[in-house]
Design a protein around this motif. Structure first.
Motif, PDB file in Angstrom:
ATOM      1  N   PHE A  56       0.818  -1.212   0.000  1.00 50.99           N
ATOM      2  CA  PHE A  56       0.000   0.000   0.000  1.00 50.99           C
ATOM      3  C   PHE A  56       0.852   1.263   0.000  1.00 50.99           C
ATOM      4  O   PHE A  56       1.859   1.339   0.696  1.00 50.99           O
ATOM      5  CB  PHE A  56      -0.896   0.009   1.254  1.00 50.99           C
ATOM      6  N   SER A  57       0.403   2.234  -0.754  1.00 47.68           N
ATOM      7  CA  SER A  57       1.029   3.561  -0.704  1.00 47.68           C
ATOM      8  C   SER A  57       0.269   4.446   0.281  1.00 47.68           C
ATOM      9  O   SER A  57       0.807   5.429   0.775  1.00 47.68           O
ATOM     10  CB  SER A  57       1.058   4.197  -2.093  1.00 47.68           C
ATOM     11  N   ASP A  58      -0.975   4.068   0.581  1.00 45.64           N
ATOM     12  CA  ASP A  58      -1.824   4.838   1.496  1.00 45.64           C
ATOM     13  C   ASP A  58      -2.065   4.000   2.760  1.00 45.64           C
ATOM     14  O   ASP A  58      -2.586   2.889   2.697  1.00 45.64           O
ATOM     15  CB  ASP A  58      -3.152   5.163   0.807  1.00 45.64           C
ATOM     16  N   GLU A  59      -1.666   4.536   3.904  1.00 47.02           N
ATOM     17  CA  GLU A  59      -1.800   3.805   5.173  1.00 47.02           C
ATOM     18  C   GLU A  59      -3.261   3.504   5.525  1.00 47.02           C
ATOM     19  O   GLU A  59      -3.548   2.530   6.216  1.00 47.02           O
ATOM     20  CB  GLU A  59      -1.143   4.586   6.308  1.00 47.02           C
ATOM     21  N   LYS A  60      -4.199   4.324   5.047  1.00 44.25           N
ATOM     22  CA  LYS A  60      -5.621   4.089   5.335  1.00 44.25           C
ATOM     23  C   LYS A  60      -6.080   2.765   4.711  1.00 44.25           C
ATOM     24  O   LYS A  60      -6.831   2.019   5.323  1.00 44.25           O
ATOM     25  CB  LYS A  60      -6.481   5.248   4.804  1.00 44.25           C
ATOM     26  N   ASN A  61      -5.627   2.498   3.495  1.00 47.67           N
ATOM     27  CA  ASN A  61      -5.993   1.246   2.832  1.00 47.67           C
ATOM     28  C   ASN A  61      -5.386   0.036   3.559  1.00 47.67           C
ATOM     29  O   ASN A  61      -6.018  -1.008   3.692  1.00 47.67           O
ATOM     30  CB  ASN A  61      -5.552   1.252   1.369  1.00 47.67           C
TER      31      ASN A  61
END
Length: 80
Positions: A56-61
């Motif tokens: 993931f590049s986005d921690e939320k995902n």
């Protein structure tokens, strides 16, 4: 097992190795019937298997997927 006068020498390792065979022989002799040998259970080794389930590049995902997997009682190791 050997006898030396009034003293008996006992080899415990030999006894342990042949214990099942001796028990089977005694049982067959007393019962007059052949006893079927029960196979010893095979020892299994637990193996840890790891699978990457995402990058993931986005921690939320990452957090969203981690929460879904935890609900399913899947053990997680987060690297990153």
């Amino acid at each position: 097992m050997r006898s030396r006068g009034s003293r008996i020498i006992f080899n415990a390792d030999t006894y342990k190795k042949n214990f099942d065979k001796r028990c089977k022989t005694i049982t067959e002799t007393l019962s007059g019937k052949k006893v079927k040998e029960v196979p010893k259970p095979v020892e299994t080794k637990k193996v840890l298997q790891m699978v990457q389930v995402g990058a993931f590049s986005d921690e939320k995902n990452e957090a969203k997927l981690a929460a879904e997997l935890k609900k399913k009682d899947i053990q997680l190791i987060l690297n990153g």
